[in-house]
Design a protein around this motif. Structure first.
Motif, PDB file in Angstrom:
ATOM      1  N   ASP A   1       0.807  -1.221   0.000  1.00 31.87           N
ATOM      2  CA  ASP A   1       0.000   0.000   0.000  1.00 31.87           C
ATOM      3  C   ASP A   1       0.838   1.268   0.000  1.00 31.87           C
ATOM      4  O   ASP A   1       0.313   2.365   0.172  1.00 31.87           O
ATOM      5  N   THR A   2       2.151   1.138  -0.221  1.00 29.58           N
ATOM      6  CA  THR A   2       3.020   2.310  -0.298  1.00 29.58           C
ATOM      7  C   THR A   2       3.170   2.750  -1.754  1.00 29.58           C
ATOM      8  O   THR A   2       2.793   2.034  -2.679  1.00 29.58           O
TER       9      THR A   2
ATOM     10  N   LEU B   1      11.833   3.783   6.906  1.00 26.74           N
ATOM     11  CA  LEU B   1      11.067   5.021   6.822  1.00 26.74           C
ATOM     12  C   LEU B   1       9.602   4.754   7.139  1.00 26.74           C
ATOM     13  O   LEU B   1       9.040   3.738   6.696  1.00 26.74           O
ATOM     14  N   GLN B   2       8.991   5.659   7.881  1.00 24.27           N
ATOM     15  CA  GLN B   2       7.546   5.619   8.072  1.00 24.27           C
ATOM     16  C   GLN B   2       6.923   6.485   6.982  1.00 24.27           C
ATOM     17  O   GLN B   2       7.124   7.699   6.944  1.00 24.27           O
ATOM     18  N   PRO B   3       6.181   5.879   6.032  1.00 21.66           N
ATOM     19  CA  PRO B   3       5.626   6.668   4.929  1.00 21.66           C
ATOM     20  C   PRO B   3       4.707   7.780   5.412  1.00 21.66           C
ATOM     21  O   PRO B   3       4.114   7.707   6.484  1.00 21.66           O
TER      22      PRO B   3
ATOM     23  N   PHE C   1       1.875   6.417   1.854  1.00 21.60           N
ATOM     24  CA  PHE C   1       0.939   5.299   1.846  1.00 21.60           C
ATOM     25  C   PHE C   1      -0.452   5.784   2.236  1.00 21.60           C
ATOM     26  O   PHE C   1      -0.625   6.878   2.765  1.00 21.60           O
ATOM     27  N   ARG C   2      -1.429   4.972   1.892  1.00 20.50           N
ATOM     28  CA  ARG C   2      -2.797   5.227   2.304  1.00 20.50           C
ATOM     29  C   ARG C   2      -3.239   4.043   3.130  1.00 20.50           C
ATOM     30  O   ARG C   2      -3.280   2.906   2.648  1.00 20.50           O
ATOM     31  N   MET C   3      -3.542   4.278   4.385  1.00 21.95           N
ATOM     32  CA  MET C   3      -3.848   3.196   5.303  1.00 21.95           C
ATOM     33  C   MET C   3      -5.349   2.894   5.332  1.00 21.95           C
ATOM     34  O   MET C   3      -6.178   3.789   5.478  1.00 21.95           O
TER      35      MET C   3
END
Length: 371
Positions: free
Chosen positions: A127-128, A154-156, A247-249
């Motif tokens: 999802d990134t 890395l934290q998107p 990303f879209r969570m």
């Protein structure tokens, strides 16, 4: 001024100050200089029923200026068109048919790593998506500048499209703060592990640590993998992904959002340093106290108390917005009623504790995971 209002104001002010110590900053990668010549990179993407989400990532990889990489999509027993979509983008699809305990993301990543040809490994969640055509160059250049050892994770940056997705705001803040390395003391505390959506490492260090094979039973593979590297005295560096990876969570809906965060928070807090955890608890408590002070002062109709509590409430709303916008493009207007975000976080955290300590299991992508 009523004593209860004064107490709420004091606790809220203290928590506001603690907040600045708790989340001092979130460093992001800077553009690096020098030629873009790196070892062959293997990009491993574990994917289970990701047909609706994987295309943006694969498209962003095709758009990269740096091209010396292979893409391995590990199809983790998908029942949708994940594999077909991956092949359309030219990715190599590996089938992960493991059915034993421990199958899932970690098993898929291990399978991908075993089949990788590159000297460096980049594990990306489906999802990134890379932010621009220079993202890979920036990421690989930063890893090389840091000695190309251990993990760079890395934290998107969280992109929000639907209103309910804003409910993830406080969770994003806590996930980042809970890594222990973003306080005013920076590296005083050891990192809790690594961010899972984007992990870059070299193959030698990966297999030396035991890689994902060592953590096949872990619920939070990101924290466990980082710890596996630390156990071998290999560095683990965590940074924000702004400008490099997004990303879209949980775009599928609120139910998926609840399941996802429940899984993460059921065991994740165990890795956070007690001092950092204490600051998190105080900061969240202060959020409730500042709202309570405002409500109490309105009810009491005391001008001084109302002025002070309104100022504190506005300061807390501004701080919460500042923290959240470091993590994603959350709706600014929602933070005028930020206590709703805190209430949702507290309720879901309590639910995750119930699942972990009473039911001893969580649900994710159709699987029941024992915790």
């Amino acid at each position: 001024m009523p004593a209860s209002v004064g107490i709420n104001l004091l606790i809220g002010l203290l928590a506001l100050l603690v907040g600045f110590m708790m989340f001092r900053s979130l460093p992001v990668l800077a553009r690096t200089s020098g030629p873009a010549r790196f070892p062959l990179l293997s990009i491993v993407i574990p994917a289970r029923n990701e047909a609706g989400r994987i295309a943006p990532l694969l498209r962003s990889l095709q758009e990269q200026h740096y091209r010396s990489f292979e893409v391995l999509v590990v199809d983790d027993q998908s029942t949708d068109e994940t594999a077909e979509i991956a092949r359309r983008f030219g990715a190599t699809v590996l089938r992960n048919d493991a059915v034993q305990s421990g199958s899932g993301k970690s098993a898929a990543c291990w399978h991908g790593a075993q089949n990788a040809k590159g000297q460096w490994l980049l594990f990306l969640d489906a999802d990134t998506a890379l932010a621009d055509a220079d993202s890979l160059t920036k990421l690989l250049g930063s890893y090389r500048q840091r000695g190309a050892r251990g993990i760079l994770s890395l934290q998107p940056y969280h992109t929000v499209h639907r209103f309910y997705e804003n409910l993830s705001a406080i969770f994003n803040v806590i996930v980042i703060v809970g890594m222990n390395v973003f306080t005013i003391w920076k590296s005083r505390f050891n990192t809790a592990g690594s961010f899972g959506p984007c992990i870059l490492c070299n193959k030698d260090d990966y297999f030396l640590s035991g890689g994902h094979h060592k953590i096949l039973g872990a619920v939070l593979d990101d924290l466990a993998l980082g710890q596996a590297f630390l156990d071998k005295n290999l560095p683990v560096q965590c940074m924000g992904g702004g400008g490099v990876i997004d990303f879209r969570m949980y775009p599928e809906g609120l139910k998926t959002l609840v399941e996802g965060w429940c899984k993460s928070f059921a065991v994740g807090s165990k890795s956070t340093h007690p001092i950092v955890m204490s600051m998190i608890v105080l900061w969240i408590t202060g959020g409730f106290m500042s709202a309570a002070a405002l409500i109490s002062s309105i009810a009491a109709r005391e001008p001084v108390a109302l002025t002070l509590s309104a100022f504190l409430y506005a300061a807390y709303a501004g701080q919460t917005l500042q923290f959240a916008r470091r993590c994603g493009n959350f709706n600014k207007g929602l933070f005028l009623i930020y206590p709703i975000l805190f209430i949702f976080f507290a309720a879901l955290h309590l639910y995750s504790l119930f699942r972990a300590h009473v039911l001893h299991s969580v649900k994710w992508k159709g699987r029941k995971i024992e915790v």
